[in-house]
Design a protein around this motif. Sequence first.
Motif, mmCIF file in Angstrom:
data_model
loop_
_atom_site.group_PDB
_atom_site.id
_atom_site.type_symbol
_atom_site.label_atom_id
_atom_site.label_comp_id
_atom_site.label_asym_id
_atom_site.label_seq_id
_atom_site.Cartn_x
_atom_site.Cartn_y
_atom_site.Cartn_z
ATOM 1 N N ARG A 192 14.952 -0.569 3.425
ATOM 2 C CA ARG A 192 14.382 0.768 3.277
ATOM 3 C C ARG A 192 13.982 0.964 1.826
ATOM 4 N NH1 ARG A 192 18.560 4.965 5.883
ATOM 5 N NH2 ARG A 192 19.991 3.734 4.602
ATOM 6 N N SER A 193 12.982 1.805 1.617
ATOM 7 C CA SER A 193 12.497 2.053 0.259
ATOM 8 C C SER A 193 13.618 2.586 -0.622
ATOM 9 C CB SER A 193 11.346 3.059 0.288
ATOM 10 O OG SER A 193 10.973 3.437 -1.019
ATOM 11 N N ILE A 194 13.791 1.948 -1.780
ATOM 12 C CA ILE A 194 14.765 2.446 -2.757
ATOM 13 C C ILE A 194 14.364 3.846 -3.220
ATOM 14 C CG2 ILE A 194 15.728 2.060 -5.059
ATOM 15 C CD1 ILE A 194 15.213 -0.948 -4.623
ATOM 16 N N THR A 195 13.077 4.007 -3.485
ATOM 17 C CA THR A 195 12.551 5.307 -3.906
ATOM 18 C C THR A 195 12.351 6.194 -2.692
ATOM 19 O OG1 THR A 195 11.373 4.246 -5.730
ATOM 20 C CG2 THR A 195 10.669 6.471 -5.110
ATOM 21 N N HIS A 196 12.834 7.406 -2.758
ATOM 22 C CA HIS A 196 12.620 8.357 -1.671
ATOM 23 C C HIS A 196 11.198 8.928 -1.807
ATOM 24 C CE1 HIS A 196 16.953 9.129 -0.298
ATOM 25 N NE2 HIS A 196 16.979 8.094 -1.129
ATOM 26 N N PRO A 197 10.340 8.671 -0.832
ATOM 27 C CA PRO A 197 8.979 9.224 -0.914
ATOM 28 C C PRO A 197 9.004 10.743 -1.044
ATOM 29 C CG PRO A 197 9.119 7.561 0.794
ATOM 30 C CD PRO A 197 10.522 7.828 0.352
ATOM 31 N N LEU A 198 8.064 11.251 -1.797
ATOM 32 C CA LEU A 198 7.974 12.703 -1.967
ATOM 33 C C LEU A 198 7.630 13.384 -0.650
ATOM 34 C CD1 LEU A 198 8.076 14.947 -4.149
ATOM 35 C CD2 LEU A 198 5.605 14.647 -4.414
ATOM 36 N N ARG A 199 6.752 12.735 0.126
ATOM 37 C CA ARG A 199 6.324 13.311 1.413
ATOM 38 C C ARG A 199 6.310 12.222 2.491
ATOM 39 N NH1 ARG A 199 0.557 15.654 0.535
ATOM 40 N NH2 ARG A 199 0.360 13.775 -0.710
ATOM 41 N N THR A 210 0.834 -1.202 0.000
ATOM 42 C CA THR A 210 0.000 0.000 0.000
ATOM 43 C C THR A 210 0.869 1.252 0.000
ATOM 44 O OG1 THR A 210 -1.820 -1.116 1.145
ATOM 45 C CG2 THR A 210 -1.752 1.276 1.297
ATOM 46 N N ALA A 211 1.928 1.235 0.803
ATOM 47 C CA ALA A 211 2.832 2.383 0.838
ATOM 48 C C ALA A 211 3.496 2.599 -0.513
ATOM 49 C CB ALA A 211 3.886 2.173 1.922
ATOM 50 N N MET A 212 3.858 1.497 -1.205
ATOM 51 C CA MET A 212 4.458 1.617 -2.532
ATOM 52 C C MET A 212 3.490 2.261 -3.515
ATOM 53 S SD MET A 212 6.359 -2.098 -2.676
ATOM 54 C CE MET A 212 6.869 -1.991 -4.396
ATOM 55 N N HIS A 213 2.228 1.818 -3.498
ATOM 56 C CA HIS A 213 1.216 2.431 -4.361
ATOM 57 C C HIS A 213 1.125 3.931 -4.085
ATOM 58 C CE1 HIS A 213 -0.680 -0.818 -6.555
ATOM 59 N NE2 HIS A 213 -0.747 -1.558 -5.463
ATOM 60 N N ALA A 214 1.017 4.283 -2.800
ATOM 61 C CA ALA A 214 0.800 5.679 -2.426
ATOM 62 C C ALA A 214 1.993 6.555 -2.788
ATOM 63 C CB ALA A 214 0.506 5.772 -0.930
ATOM 64 N N LEU A 215 3.205 6.104 -2.471
ATOM 65 C CA LEU A 215 4.371 6.956 -2.746
ATOM 66 C C LEU A 215 4.637 7.075 -4.244
ATOM 67 C CD1 LEU A 215 7.352 5.456 -3.508
ATOM 68 C CD2 LEU A 215 7.035 4.558 -1.200
ATOM 69 N N THR A 216 4.324 6.017 -4.997
ATOM 70 C CA THR A 216 4.503 6.082 -6.449
ATOM 71 C C THR A 216 3.554 7.102 -7.066
ATOM 72 O OG1 THR A 216 5.171 3.753 -6.523
ATOM 73 C CG2 THR A 216 4.460 4.756 -8.597
ATOM 74 N N LEU A 217 2.275 7.005 -6.704
ATOM 75 C CA LEU A 217 1.289 7.937 -7.249
ATOM 76 C C LEU A 217 1.528 9.352 -6.749
ATOM 77 C CD1 LEU A 217 -1.172 8.543 -8.925
ATOM 78 C CD2 LEU A 217 -2.618 7.667 -7.071
ATOM 79 N N ASP A 218 2.022 9.482 -5.526
ATOM 80 C CA ASP A 218 2.300 10.810 -4.997
ATOM 81 C C ASP A 218 3.375 11.498 -5.837
ATOM 82 O OD1 ASP A 218 1.385 12.566 -2.925
ATOM 83 O OD2 ASP A 218 3.330 12.389 -1.949
ATOM 84 N N HIS A 219 4.400 10.755 -6.241
ATOM 85 C CA HIS A 219 5.427 11.311 -7.117
ATOM 86 C C HIS A 219 4.834 11.686 -8.474
ATOM 87 C CE1 HIS A 219 9.420 11.355 -5.359
ATOM 88 N NE2 HIS A 219 9.193 10.194 -4.754
ATOM 89 N N LEU A 220 4.087 10.761 -9.069
ATOM 90 C CA LEU A 220 3.563 10.987 -10.414
ATOM 91 C C LEU A 220 2.581 12.157 -10.459
ATOM 92 C CD1 LEU A 220 2.990 7.288 -11.567
ATOM 93 C CD2 LEU A 220 4.808 8.841 -12.301
ATOM 94 N N SER A 221 1.891 12.415 -9.356
ATOM 95 C CA SER A 221 0.868 13.467 -9.335
ATOM 96 C C SER A 221 1.379 14.777 -8.752
ATOM 97 C CB SER A 221 -0.345 12.993 -8.529
ATOM 98 O OG SER A 221 0.000 12.813 -7.151
ATOM 99 N N GLY A 222 2.618 14.811 -8.333
ATOM 100 C CA GLY A 222 3.146 16.046 -7.758
ATOM 101 C C GLY A 222 2.681 16.296 -6.343
ATOM 102 N N GLY A 223 2.507 15.227 -5.560
ATOM 103 C CA GLY A 223 2.156 15.379 -4.147
ATOM 104 C C GLY A 223 0.691 15.636 -3.881
ATOM 105 N N ARG A 224 -0.169 14.941 -4.604
ATOM 106 C CA ARG A 224 -1.612 15.189 -4.450
ATOM 107 C C ARG A 224 -2.362 14.058 -3.754
ATOM 108 N NH1 ARG A 224 -4.310 16.222 -9.863
ATOM 109 N NH2 ARG A 224 -2.520 15.351 -10.967
ATOM 110 N N VAL A 225 -1.676 13.020 -3.275
ATOM 111 C CA VAL A 225 -2.364 11.826 -2.778
ATOM 112 C C VAL A 225 -2.796 11.973 -1.329
ATOM 113 C CG1 VAL A 225 -2.054 9.374 -2.198
ATOM 114 C CG2 VAL A 225 -1.235 10.264 -4.392
ATOM 115 N N MET A 226 -3.999 11.497 -1.055
ATOM 116 C CA MET A 226 -4.518 11.327 0.301
ATOM 117 C C MET A 226 -4.908 9.851 0.422
ATOM 118 S SD MET A 226 -6.861 14.782 0.548
ATOM 119 C CE MET A 226 -7.100 14.705 2.328
#
Length: 327
Positions: A149-156, A74-90
């Motif tokens: 630890r996540s390879i991708t750095h979460p946007l937020r 779930t965290a992977m889904h959220a952080l991926t979409l957060d990056h792609l959308s420019g930090g718009r995920v809730m």
Amino acid sequence: MRLGLALGYWGRGPDPDHVALAREAERLGYDSVWTAEAWGSDAFTPLTWLAAHTSRIKLGTGIAQMAARTPAATAMHALTLDHLSGGRVMLGLGLSGPQVVEGWYGRPFPKSPLTATREYVADIRQVLRRERSRPYEGPDGTGLGKPLRSITHPLRADLPILLGAEGPRNIAQTTRIADGWMPLYWSPLRTGVYEASLADTPKDFVIAPMVRAKVCDDPAEGLLAVKAMLGFYIGGMGTRGRNFHADLMARMGYEEEARHIQALFLDGRKEEAVLAVPDAFADEISLVGPRERIAERLAAWRAGPVTDLLVTAPDRHTMRVLAELNS
């Protein structure tokens, strides 16, 4: 009070109008758009599609089911979409109930729902902070799990997490571990039902109920869709002895009616169950009727603790009226 557009989950197939509705919501100044999942379409894929066709509106899962994915997934889904959308995920999450968890996902419903929810949220936050994961240590494992630890750095690291909770203790816990709460039913006439659970609500805590809205001449006609939804959830989403939705309706002052609806539905008398839903209950948790009536009732929603009104409004006219009345 901000407005959100709740598109729900697909029925037999995708709704070709959802992208246009999301764009219209963005144009009208709606703050967010939400997708859901039950036992068919998932919540994240349609939300990603909407992200690609919008630019500003926030993107919420309302709600994603915990049983569908491990916390890390779930965290992977959220952080991926957060990056792609420019930090718009809730990230809206819900535990669901035994009928779905065991019947659809084929997993045991947790014996301690509060503990399961708390640990799930903690694990997601751990990923978003890029802390090391908690390896599996069960008796049937290999013992070779490595903290990662996540390879991708979460946007937020503070990506907002909201929970769909119904029971009093679950709601109270939500105020401590999440950034917001998504009530299933909210009545501005009965805020006392939740008063004790919300006693220690932190500053900026989001309260975002979904509400069926419909601008129409005849409120009784507009309430038919609300009653159909309530008949299904109260009657069919659980067993006679364990139905969280029926229990919630009972706590809101309609215990006898809730048990009657449930009995009719489970006996196969589904149309009677829908008709047995009290108009008064359906009306107080929705916004239905002529513009003037909705304006009057919207004032009661704005006067309470609700911060975001997530509108299940399938028509553009209703969306526009609400945007005008809420401005």
